[in-house]
Design a protein around this motif. Sequence first.
Motif, PDB file in Angstrom:
ATOM      1  N   GLY A  93       0.814  -1.223   0.000  1.00 37.06           N
ATOM      2  CA  GLY A  93       0.000   0.000   0.000  1.00 37.06           C
ATOM      3  C   GLY A  93       0.839   1.261   0.000  1.00 37.06           C
ATOM      4  O   GLY A  93       0.674   2.124   0.854  1.00 37.06           O
ATOM      5  N   HIS A 101      -2.911   6.540   3.303  1.00 45.57           N
ATOM      6  CA  HIS A 101      -3.022   5.150   2.865  1.00 45.57           C
ATOM      7  C   HIS A 101      -3.964   5.097   1.665  1.00 45.57           C
ATOM      8  O   HIS A 101      -4.947   5.839   1.607  1.00 45.57           O
ATOM      9  CB  HIS A 101      -3.620   4.278   3.979  1.00 45.57           C
ATOM     10  CG  HIS A 101      -2.711   4.060   5.130  1.00 45.57           C
ATOM     11  ND1 HIS A 101      -1.583   3.287   5.066  1.00 45.57           N
ATOM     12  CD2 HIS A 101      -2.776   4.517   6.418  1.00 45.57           C
ATOM     13  CE1 HIS A 101      -0.987   3.253   6.246  1.00 45.57           C
ATOM     14  NE2 HIS A 101      -1.680   4.007   7.076  1.00 45.57           N
ATOM     15  N   THR A 105      -6.618  -0.200   0.725  1.00 47.06           N
ATOM     16  CA  THR A 105      -6.171  -0.812   1.982  1.00 47.06           C
ATOM     17  C   THR A 105      -7.261  -0.704   3.044  1.00 47.06           C
ATOM     18  O   THR A 105      -7.467  -1.644   3.817  1.00 47.06           O
ATOM     19  CB  THR A 105      -4.842  -0.217   2.498  1.00 47.06           C
ATOM     20  OG1 THR A 105      -5.021   1.144   2.897  1.00 47.06           O
ATOM     21  CG2 THR A 105      -3.747  -0.320   1.455  1.00 47.06           C
ATOM     22  N   LEU A 129      -3.640  -8.211   6.861  1.00 52.02           N
ATOM     23  CA  LEU A 129      -2.640  -7.168   7.083  1.00 52.02           C
ATOM     24  C   LEU A 129      -1.451  -7.791   7.795  1.00 52.02           C
ATOM     25  O   LEU A 129      -1.608  -8.477   8.813  1.00 52.02           O
ATOM     26  CB  LEU A 129      -3.222  -6.037   7.935  1.00 52.02           C
ATOM     27  CG  LEU A 129      -2.267  -4.893   8.275  1.00 52.02           C
ATOM     28  CD1 LEU A 129      -1.851  -4.132   7.023  1.00 52.02           C
ATOM     29  CD2 LEU A 129      -2.925  -3.953   9.290  1.00 52.02           C
ATOM     30  N   ARG A 161       1.289  -0.098   4.452  1.00 55.66           N
ATOM     31  CA  ARG A 161       0.595  -1.354   4.751  1.00 55.66           C
ATOM     32  C   ARG A 161       0.961  -2.426   3.735  1.00 55.66           C
ATOM     33  O   ARG A 161       1.026  -2.151   2.532  1.00 55.66           O
ATOM     34  CB  ARG A 161      -0.911  -1.142   4.728  1.00 55.66           C
ATOM     35  CG  ARG A 161      -1.426  -0.276   5.858  1.00 55.66           C
ATOM     36  CD  ARG A 161      -2.906   0.009   5.704  1.00 55.66           C
ATOM     37  NE  ARG A 161      -3.397   0.785   6.822  1.00 55.66           N
ATOM     38  CZ  ARG A 161      -4.505   1.522   6.786  1.00 55.66           C
ATOM     39  NH1 ARG A 161      -5.253   1.565   5.696  1.00 55.66           N
ATOM     40  NH2 ARG A 161      -4.867   2.202   7.841  1.00 55.66           N
TER      41      ARG A 161
END
Length: 179
Positions: A93, A101, A105, A129, A161
């Motif tokens: 991400g 972000h 995500t 995640l 992420r």
Amino acid sequence: MGRATGPEPLDGRPLGLRLVQKASSTRLFAKAAPRVIPALDRAVHRLTGGRVLLSARMLPGVILTSTGARSGLPRRTPLACVPQEDGGWLLIGSNFGRPAHPAWTRNLLAHPDATVAWRGRDIPVTARLLTGADRTAAWREALALWPPYAVYQSRVEREIRLFRLTPRAPEAAAEAREP
């Protein structure tokens, strides 16, 4: 002596790839790419019946169909990925090193069941995640594939992420591994 084939790679990467990686690390690229690349990828993917992603000429890629975190509607997003030997994928991400972000995500955090279009097939997946040691190992893998991710991370205060996508059905994992 081997035959001459153009500029010798300094670090094992061809000159063209190094130039693209350098360009993709610029702030100008970070501004333009999020608008241009996904739109082109979606159009080409649709026109070729799911067989071609332009960005996949540089990096492996999927079209992620997730459920919107707020809207509940399907959201299609072309993304670079790191294919895994077991038929899964890592998604990064990075948002091209932009502060927020990426929306996809948030969608996966709210609704981890999704679908990826991979090599002309739609494969149901579940996203997780990554944290801790899993994230550290995945980050090393992502950097080995695309070193500019380190530049993207250096530009933002947030931790980029990383998600692990796993096919939901055993036969889907086998199909994903096929060349």
